[in-house]
Design a protein around this motif. Sequence first.
Motif, PDB file in Angstrom:
ATOM      1  N   GLN A  89      -6.952 101.932 -19.416  1.00 44.30           N
ATOM      2  CA  GLN A  89      -7.673 100.668 -19.578  1.00 44.30           C
ATOM      3  C   GLN A  89      -7.124  99.556 -18.678  1.00 44.30           C
ATOM      4  N   ASP A  90      -6.090  99.871 -17.879  1.00 46.29           N
ATOM      5  CA  ASP A  90      -5.467  98.933 -16.950  1.00 46.29           C
ATOM      6  C   ASP A  90      -5.029  97.631 -17.644  1.00 46.29           C
ATOM      7  N   LEU A  91      -4.198  97.805 -18.689  1.00 41.44           N
ATOM      8  CA  LEU A  91      -3.661  96.628 -19.378  1.00 41.44           C
ATOM      9  C   LEU A  91      -2.335  96.945 -20.038  1.00 41.44           C
ATOM     10  N   GLU A  92      -1.550  95.915 -20.283  1.00 35.15           N
ATOM     11  CA  GLU A  92      -0.287  96.069 -20.994  1.00 35.15           C
ATOM     12  C   GLU A  92      -0.521  95.846 -22.475  1.00 35.15           C
ATOM     13  N   ILE A  93       0.204  96.597 -23.310  1.00 40.27           N
ATOM     14  CA  ILE A  93       0.067  96.445 -24.757  1.00 40.27           C
ATOM     15  C   ILE A  93       1.455  96.326 -25.388  1.00 40.27           C
ATOM     16  N   GLU A  94       1.537  95.504 -26.398  1.00 40.78           N
ATOM     17  CA  GLU A  94       2.767  95.336 -27.162  1.00 40.78           C
ATOM     18  C   GLU A  94       2.705  96.281 -28.355  1.00 40.78           C
ATOM     19  N   VAL A  95       3.740  97.095 -28.503  1.00 41.99           N
ATOM     20  CA  VAL A  95       3.763  98.080 -29.577  1.00 41.99           C
ATOM     21  C   VAL A  95       5.143  98.120 -30.216  1.00 41.99           C
ATOM     22  N   TYR A  96       5.196  98.745 -31.396  1.00 43.03           N
ATOM     23  CA  TYR A  96       6.442  98.999 -32.089  1.00 43.03           C
ATOM     24  C   TYR A  96       6.597 100.513 -32.207  1.00 43.03           C
ATOM     25  N   ILE A  97       7.672 101.061 -31.643  1.00 38.95           N
ATOM     26  CA  ILE A  97       7.922 102.500 -31.733  1.00 38.95           C
ATOM     27  C   ILE A  97       8.519 102.770 -33.110  1.00 38.95           C
ATOM     28  N   GLU A  98       7.740 103.387 -33.975  1.00 38.40           N
ATOM     29  CA  GLU A  98       8.161 103.687 -35.346  1.00 38.40           C
ATOM     30  C   GLU A  98       9.127 104.870 -35.373  1.00 38.40           C
ATOM     31  N   ASP A  99       8.794 105.925 -34.629  1.00 38.05           N
ATOM     32  CA  ASP A  99       9.657 107.102 -34.551  1.00 38.05           C
ATOM     33  C   ASP A  99       9.304 107.865 -33.280  1.00 38.05           C
ATOM     34  N   TYR A 100      10.260 108.650 -32.788  1.00 39.22           N
ATOM     35  CA  TYR A 100      10.041 109.364 -31.533  1.00 39.22           C
ATOM     36  C   TYR A 100      10.811 110.676 -31.518  1.00 39.22           C
ATOM     37  N   MET A 101      10.559 111.481 -30.482  1.00 37.16           N
ATOM     38  CA  MET A 101      11.136 112.824 -30.342  1.00 37.16           C
ATOM     39  C   MET A 101      10.817 113.690 -31.559  1.00 37.16           C
ATOM     40  N   LEU A 102       9.555 113.652 -31.963  1.00 37.02           N
ATOM     41  CA  LEU A 102       9.103 114.379 -33.149  1.00 37.02           C
ATOM     42  C   LEU A 102       8.322 115.630 -32.758  1.00 37.02           C
ATOM     43  N   PHE A 103       8.278 116.592 -33.687  1.00 40.22           N
ATOM     44  CA  PHE A 103       7.331 117.694 -33.573  1.00 40.22           C
ATOM     45  C   PHE A 103       5.963 117.152 -33.986  1.00 40.22           C
ATOM     46  N   GLU A 104       4.914 117.829 -33.593  1.00 41.05           N
ATOM     47  CA  GLU A 104       3.560 117.360 -33.867  1.00 41.05           C
ATOM     48  C   GLU A 104       3.293 117.204 -35.370  1.00 41.05           C
ATOM     49  N   ASP A 105       3.738 118.174 -36.181  1.00 38.49           N
ATOM     50  CA  ASP A 105       3.482 118.086 -37.620  1.00 38.49           C
ATOM     51  C   ASP A 105       4.245 116.927 -38.262  1.00 38.49           C
ATOM     52  N   GLU A 106       5.456 116.635 -37.771  1.00 39.28           N
ATOM     53  CA  GLU A 106       6.213 115.486 -38.285  1.00 39.28           C
ATOM     54  C   GLU A 106       5.500 114.178 -37.956  1.00 39.28           C
ATOM     55  N   ALA A 107       5.015 114.070 -36.738  1.00 36.67           N
ATOM     56  CA  ALA A 107       4.305 112.866 -36.317  1.00 36.67           C
ATOM     57  C   ALA A 107       3.036 112.666 -37.148  1.00 36.67           C
ATOM     58  N   SER A 108       2.306 113.739 -37.407  1.00 34.66           N
ATOM     59  CA  SER A 108       1.083 113.644 -38.210  1.00 34.66           C
ATOM     60  C   SER A 108       1.387 113.199 -39.633  1.00 34.66           C
ATOM     61  N   ARG A 109       2.451 113.751 -40.221  1.00 32.73           N
ATOM     62  CA  ARG A 109       2.845 113.369 -41.583  1.00 32.73           C
ATOM     63  C   ARG A 109       3.175 111.870 -41.656  1.00 32.73           C
ATOM     64  N   ILE A 110       3.938 111.377 -40.686  1.00 30.12           N
ATOM     65  CA  ILE A 110       4.299 109.957 -40.667  1.00 30.12           C
ATOM     66  C   ILE A 110       3.058 109.097 -40.484  1.00 30.12           C
ATOM     67  N   LEU A 111       2.174 109.504 -39.584  1.00 24.45           N
ATOM     68  CA  LEU A 111       0.941 108.747 -39.357  1.00 24.45           C
ATOM     69  C   LEU A 111       0.130 108.623 -40.643  1.00 24.45           C
ATOM     70  N   PHE A 112      -0.064 109.726 -41.348  1.00 27.06           N
ATOM     71  CA  PHE A 112      -0.854 109.683 -42.587  1.00 27.06           C
ATOM     72  C   PHE A 112      -0.163 108.839 -43.657  1.00 27.06           C
ATOM     73  N   GLU A 113       1.171 108.884 -43.726  1.00 28.08           N
ATOM     74  CA  GLU A 113       1.899 108.036 -44.689  1.00 28.08           C
ATOM     75  C   GLU A 113       1.695 106.557 -44.360  1.00 28.08           C
TER      76      GLU A 113
END
Length: 116
Positions: A89-113
Motif C-alpha cells: 500500500q506504499d505507507l508506513e504503519i505504527e504497530v505493536y509487536i505482541e509476540d514473535y518467532m512463533l509457530f503458525e498454530d501458536e500465532a493463531s491461538r494468540i490471535l483468537f484470544e
Amino acid sequence: MRIQRTTGVQHLRQYAAMTVLIILFAVPVFADRGEVVRTLKNCDFFIVEVEGVDYAVIESWDLSVPDKKDELIGEFNTYGMVTLYNKTQDLEIEVYIEDYMLFEDEASRILFEKCE
C-alpha cells in the motif's frame, strides 16, 4: 585544461557525506520482510509470516489493519512499538509487536484470544 586539487578538508567532507548516505540507505537492507497471512473482522490484531520462517502477532495502532497478502518490511523480532513499511500500500504503519518467532498454530491461538 585545468586540474583542480582537493584538500584534506574536502576529502573529509566527501567521506562524511558518503558515510551518511550509506547509513541512510543501508537500513532497509537489514529489515525483515513479512506477509500478512491472517486477519479477523473487527479486530486490530493480525498475523505476519516473517521471511517464510516464523510468525508474529501484531496489533495495528493506525486506523486500519493491513490486508491479507500485504507485504510488510521492518523489524518483527522485538516486542513493543515499531514502524513498519507496507510495501503493497506504499505507507508506513505504527504497530505493536505482541509476540514473535512463533509457530503458525501458536500465532493463531494468540490471535483468537486477542480477538474474542
